[in-house]
Design a protein around this motif. Structure first.
Motif, mmCIF file in Angstrom:
data_model
loop_
_atom_site.group_PDB
_atom_site.id
_atom_site.type_symbol
_atom_site.label_atom_id
_atom_site.label_comp_id
_atom_site.label_asym_id
_atom_site.label_seq_id
_atom_site.Cartn_x
_atom_site.Cartn_y
_atom_site.Cartn_z
ATOM 1 N N LEU A 1 0.837 -1.332 0.169
ATOM 2 C CA LEU A 1 0.070 -0.194 -0.029
ATOM 3 C C LEU A 1 0.874 1.250 0.033
ATOM 4 C CD1 LEU A 1 -3.466 0.565 2.000
ATOM 5 C CD2 LEU A 1 -1.502 2.319 2.037
ATOM 6 N N VAL B 1 1.054 4.187 -2.888
ATOM 7 C CA VAL B 1 0.777 5.574 -2.821
ATOM 8 C C VAL B 1 2.010 6.309 -3.131
ATOM 9 C CG1 VAL B 1 0.288 7.430 -0.902
ATOM 10 C CG2 VAL B 1 -0.763 5.232 -0.969
ATOM 11 N N ILE C 1 -1.493 8.661 3.444
ATOM 12 C CA ILE C 1 -1.876 7.302 4.085
ATOM 13 C C ILE C 1 -2.961 7.704 5.526
ATOM 14 C CG2 ILE C 1 -1.649 5.190 5.235
ATOM 15 C CD1 ILE C 1 0.847 5.006 3.273
ATOM 16 N N THR D 1 -6.664 3.962 -1.316
ATOM 17 C CA THR D 1 -5.400 3.838 -1.646
ATOM 18 C C THR D 1 -5.074 4.654 -2.930
ATOM 19 O OG1 THR D 1 -5.011 1.791 -0.757
ATOM 20 C CG2 THR D 1 -3.188 2.334 -2.254
#
Length: 271
Positions: free
Chosen positions: A102, A106, A131, A155
């Motif tokens: 994740l 990003v 995040i 995300t």
């Protein structure tokens, strides 16, 4: 009453946009013509219209990812000629890279050529902040296969926020989500645009979604598509979308869409 953006600076302006595609016989098929739009800092504009009217293509033109046959796009008064570091695109599909977790997803793209060069420490800081903005701190090590649909879209939104955009361009990003998750994502979008005073252009087929999140709605209809209606939406967020004034706007939008397609009420009921 809705917030007025008349005094806010214009961050994005499209003038006389025309979009065409070639048919099999190489003849042009114009899908959108003479479309102009101004978007102010912090304003959310929803673009509504039937399928095939060129909404997604228009969004790509506004992002500098596609060239219009006619017309111009300006960001802060400067003509847009390609991808711009202050514009960020959120697609209908989250489009996450399955081999990156994740946090890595990003941060993906922050070192692309058209992005301002930043240090590794700055990149790490931006990723962490993005995040946190979408409430995914507990999932930073997860891979796309381990994320729910809503988490994947969060995300994707965080990936856009890490670029610190002044303008978000969103192409039906919540359409595949269930109703509750979709509502959560709409609330998240409102929270983020308010926090950073980010302008947003949201393409959607959902009239209720537009009425829920947008400060202004523009409606495209007809063949070729043209601007056929525009409304400033009353009421601050969270907004009562069943009140008389907003219900009236909803009915106006539906009627204009029917009229632009040549559908009368009896025909619609019989369909």
């Amino acid at each position: 009453m809705a917030i007025s953006f008349k005094q806010a600076p214009t961050v994005l302006e499209a003038q006389s946009i025309e979009l065409s595609y070639k048919r099999a016989n190489n003849q042009p098929n114009t899908v959108l013509r003479n479309f102009s739009l101004k978007v102010a800092q912090g304003e959310i504009v929803a673009v509504l219209g039937p399928s095939g009217v060129g909404k997604s293509s228009l969004l790509r033109v506004l992002a500098g990812l596609q060239q219009a046959q006619q017309g111009t796009v300006h960001v802060h008064g400067e003509r847009l000629r390609g991808a711009h570091p202050r514009l960020s695109f959120v697609f209908q599909d989250a489009s996450l890279l399955p081999w990156l977790n994740l946090a890595e997803n990003v941060g993906f793209g922050l070192d692309f050529k058209h992005q301002p060069q930043i240090s590794k420490a700055e990149k790490k800081s931006r990723v962490a902040a993005a995040i946190a903005d979408v409430d995914l701190n507990d999932a930073i090590e997860r891979y796309p296969a381990e994320l729910s649909g809503g988490m994947a879209q969060r995300t994707a939104l965080a990936r856009s926020l890490a670029r610190q955009p002044e303008i978000l361009l969103l192409d039906e990003p919540f359409s595949a989500l269930d109703e509750i998750t979709r509502g959560d994502m709409q609330t998240l979008l409102l929270r983020i645009t308010k926090k950073y005073q980010t302008a947003a252009v949201l393409v959607t087929h959902d009239i209720d979604e537009a009425l829920t999140v947008a400060d202004r709605i523009v409606l495209i209809g007809g063949k070729p598509g043209e601007l056929i209606g525009q409304w400033q939406i009353p009421g601050n967020h969270p907004r009562d979308t069943v009140g008389a004034e907003i219900t009236s706007i909803r009915l106006q939008i539906m009627q204009l869409l029917r009229d632009s397609r040549g559908i009368s009420e009896p025909q619609k009921l019989a369909a």
